[in-house]
Design an enzyme around this catalytic site. Structure first.
Site, PDB file in Angstrom:
ATOM      1  N   MET A  91      -1.606  -6.297   7.422  1.00  0.00           N
ATOM      2  CA  MET A  91      -2.640  -7.230   6.966  1.00  0.00           C
ATOM      3  C   MET A  91      -2.191  -8.044   5.755  1.00  0.00           C
ATOM      4  SD  MET A  91      -5.729  -4.441   7.237  1.00  0.00           S
ATOM      5  CE  MET A  91      -5.847  -3.347   8.671  1.00  0.00           C
ATOM      6  N   SER A  92      -0.890  -8.257   5.636  1.00  0.00           N
ATOM      7  CA  SER A  92      -0.397  -8.999   4.455  1.00  0.00           C
ATOM      8  C   SER A  92       0.892  -9.726   4.792  1.00  0.00           C
ATOM      9  CB  SER A  92      -0.145  -8.007   3.303  1.00  0.00           C
ATOM     10  OG  SER A  92       0.959  -7.159   3.608  1.00  0.00           O
ATOM     11  N   SER A 127       0.820  -1.218   0.000  1.00  0.00           N
ATOM     12  CA  SER A 127       0.000   0.000   0.000  1.00  0.00           C
ATOM     13  C   SER A 127       0.849   1.262   0.000  1.00  0.00           C
ATOM     14  CB  SER A 127      -0.884   0.046   1.245  1.00  0.00           C
ATOM     15  OG  SER A 127      -1.760  -1.036   1.255  1.00  0.00           O
ATOM     16  N   TYR A 173      -8.769  -9.858   3.640  1.00  0.00           N
ATOM     17  CA  TYR A 173      -9.973  -9.104   4.032  1.00  0.00           C
ATOM     18  C   TYR A 173     -10.836  -8.700   2.844  1.00  0.00           C
ATOM     19  CZ  TYR A 173      -7.208  -4.904   2.932  1.00  0.00           C
ATOM     20  OH  TYR A 173      -6.433  -3.974   2.303  1.00  0.00           O
ATOM     21  N   GLU A 174     -10.256  -8.727   1.641  1.00  0.00           N
ATOM     22  CA  GLU A 174     -11.059  -8.380   0.463  1.00  0.00           C
ATOM     23  C   GLU A 174     -12.030  -9.507   0.105  1.00  0.00           C
ATOM     24  OE1 GLU A 174      -8.738  -6.161  -2.747  1.00  0.00           O
ATOM     25  OE2 GLU A 174      -7.121  -6.882  -1.471  1.00  0.00           O
ATOM     26  N   ALA A 193       2.810  -1.831   4.043  1.00  0.00           N
ATOM     27  CA  ALA A 193       2.621  -0.711   4.966  1.00  0.00           C
ATOM     28  C   ALA A 193       2.222  -1.333   6.304  1.00  0.00           C
ATOM     29  CB  ALA A 193       1.521   0.199   4.463  1.00  0.00           C
ATOM     30  N   HIS A 232      -3.388   0.484  -4.714  1.00  0.00           N
ATOM     31  CA  HIS A 232      -2.857  -0.720  -5.352  1.00  0.00           C
ATOM     32  C   HIS A 232      -3.203  -0.659  -6.836  1.00  0.00           C
ATOM     33  CE1 HIS A 232      -1.756  -3.302  -1.813  1.00  0.00           C
ATOM     34  NE2 HIS A 232      -2.432  -2.344  -1.224  1.00  0.00           N
ATOM     35  N   ASN A 252       2.187   4.563  10.376  1.00  0.00           N
ATOM     36  CA  ASN A 252       1.538   5.233  11.508  1.00  0.00           C
ATOM     37  C   ASN A 252       2.000   4.599  12.808  1.00  0.00           C
ATOM     38  OD1 ASN A 252      -0.249   3.077  10.141  1.00  0.00           O
ATOM     39  ND2 ASN A 252      -0.971   3.095  12.253  1.00  0.00           N
ATOM     40  N   HIS A 287      -6.666   5.182   6.290  1.00  0.00           N
ATOM     41  CA  HIS A 287      -6.004   4.655   5.088  1.00  0.00           C
ATOM     42  C   HIS A 287      -5.244   5.777   4.373  1.00  0.00           C
ATOM     43  CE1 HIS A 287      -5.155   1.876   1.890  1.00  0.00           C
ATOM     44  NE2 HIS A 287      -5.866   2.534   0.991  1.00  0.00           N
ATOM     45  N   HIS A 346      -5.625  -8.957  -0.536  1.00  0.00           N
ATOM     46  CA  HIS A 346      -5.604  -9.292   0.890  1.00  0.00           C
ATOM     47  C   HIS A 346      -6.759 -10.226   1.227  1.00  0.00           C
ATOM     48  CE1 HIS A 346      -3.773  -5.342   0.277  1.00  0.00           C
ATOM     49  NE2 HIS A 346      -3.002  -5.600   1.317  1.00  0.00           N
TER      50      HIS A 346
HETATM   51  N1  HPA Z   1      -2.637  -1.705  11.518  1.00  0.00           N
HETATM   52  C1  HPA Z   1      -2.785  -2.690  10.618  1.00  0.00           C
HETATM   53  N2  HPA Z   1      -2.377  -2.586   9.366  1.00  0.00           N
HETATM   54  C2  HPA Z   1      -1.796  -1.447   8.991  1.00  0.00           C
HETATM   55  C3  HPA Z   1      -1.621  -0.372   9.870  1.00  0.00           C
HETATM   56  C4  HPA Z   1      -2.070  -0.503  11.220  1.00  0.00           C
HETATM   57  O1  HPA Z   1      -1.943   0.390  12.053  1.00  0.00           O
HETATM   58  N3  HPA Z   1      -1.001   0.624   9.184  1.00  0.00           N
HETATM   59  C5  HPA Z   1      -0.825   0.149   7.921  1.00  0.00           C
HETATM   60  N4  HPA Z   1      -1.303  -1.088   7.797  1.00  0.00           N
END
Ligand code: HPA
Length: 284
Positions: free
Chosen positions: A217-218, A33, A88-89, A116, A64, A241, A253, A86
């Site tokens: 998440m990947s 991402s 979750y998709e 990310a 993406h 973050n 996001h 992912h």
């Molecule tokens: N949590 C989960 N996935 C993420 C985050 C987060 O804070 N930042 C970027 N992908």
């Protein structure tokens, strides 16, 4: 498509790609991402939108691009995924890791996975780069392991070793590259959750307590599939973050994508260094 991927489905994608390019990629790179900017460095690229490759899953989210580039990246023949899908998709684990299988059948020896991630380690800041030393397969511990289902014997054994998810020699090359270019970096353990909701403060305190430095998440399912086939993996997180351990800030996001712009030059410098040094590593 059924939950489990077959060798025929993988080879159908491989044939379609081979019909478009004569390049034999030796390195696979997945850009996560907000990190797709690195794809601009691929020279003489054959560009294939994911939707034109048979059985290839297509990403549905912003940040993406959904393209495969095959060409020369920093002196190495490479296949570069600009975006990934992912769990979750709504994709199965087989679909999430399908591109890794295709890379393996294409002859790729080294896979670089980027993502990310949110910092859990309080010493990390947004914009940092973290080299992965290990991982926690939180998403898989309850059963969502990408190797569930019939074992694909063409790639590896039923119960593969996972003592080195991330290749120690590749990690050394990445560190050496960062140091030579004066790029600051962190090292740590990545944990994969299913998402798509970000973590609650209590979630994050739990993740910290069990030894994670960054959360995303990947990556972890892809690494497991890569290691099943004994492909060597380098993992790099762009810290987008700081985790919100006390609930004082919100995670968005947009923040994740904005941090990507800060991270791409660092990531690019490290990956360039690794690519240039790769021939120094003995092939295994
Ligand atoms: N949590 C989960 N996935 C993420 C985050 C987060 O804070 N930042 C970027 N992908």
């Amino acid at each position: 498509m059924s939950e489990f991927i077959t060798i025929e489905q993988i080879d159908e994608a491989v044939s379609a790609i081979r019909a478009k390019t004569k390049v034999s990629p030796k390195v696979g790179l997945v850009l996560g991402s907000g990190l797709g900017g690195l794809a601009a460095s691929v020279k003489n690229a054959t560009v294939l939108p994911f939707k034109e490759i048979p059985n290839w899953p297509v990403s549905t989210i912003q940040g993406h691009a959904g393209r495969l580039l095959i060409g020369e990246l920093f002196g190495q023949n490479a296949m570069v995924m600009q975006g990934r899908v992912h769990f979750y998709e709504g994709y199965s684990m087989g679909q999430v890791t399908f591109p890794i299988r295709v890379m393996q059948r294409m002859g790729v020896q080294v896979i670089i996975l980027t993502n990310a991630a949110g910092a859990i380690n309080p010493n990390f800041e947004a914009g940092d780069v973290m080299l992965l030393t290990d991982q926690i397969n939180m998403i898989g511990m309850g059963g969502m392991n990408p190797l569930r289902g019939p074992n694909l014997e063409e790639f590896g054994e039923r119960f593969p070793d996972m003592s080195h998810p991330y290749d120690p020699e590749l990690l050394k090359l990445a560190e050496a590259s960062a140091q030579e270019k004066h790029i600051g970096y962190q090292k740590g353990v990545y944990i994969c959750l299913a998402g798509p909701s970000f973590e609650s403060p209590a979630d994050l305190r739990f993740l910290r307590a069990i030894g994670a430095d960054a959360v995303g998440m990947s990556t972890v399912p892809e690494t497991i599939v890569a290691r099943h086939g004994r492909t060597r993996v380098l993992g790099i997180s762009g810290i987008s973050n700081k985790a919100n351990l006390n609930g004082s800030t919100e995670t968005t996001h947009e923040e994740v994508l904005a941090a990507g712009e800060m991270i791409v030059p660092k990531l690019s410098g490290i990956i360039q260094g690794v690519m240039e040094k790769l021939n120094l590593v003995s092939d295994r």
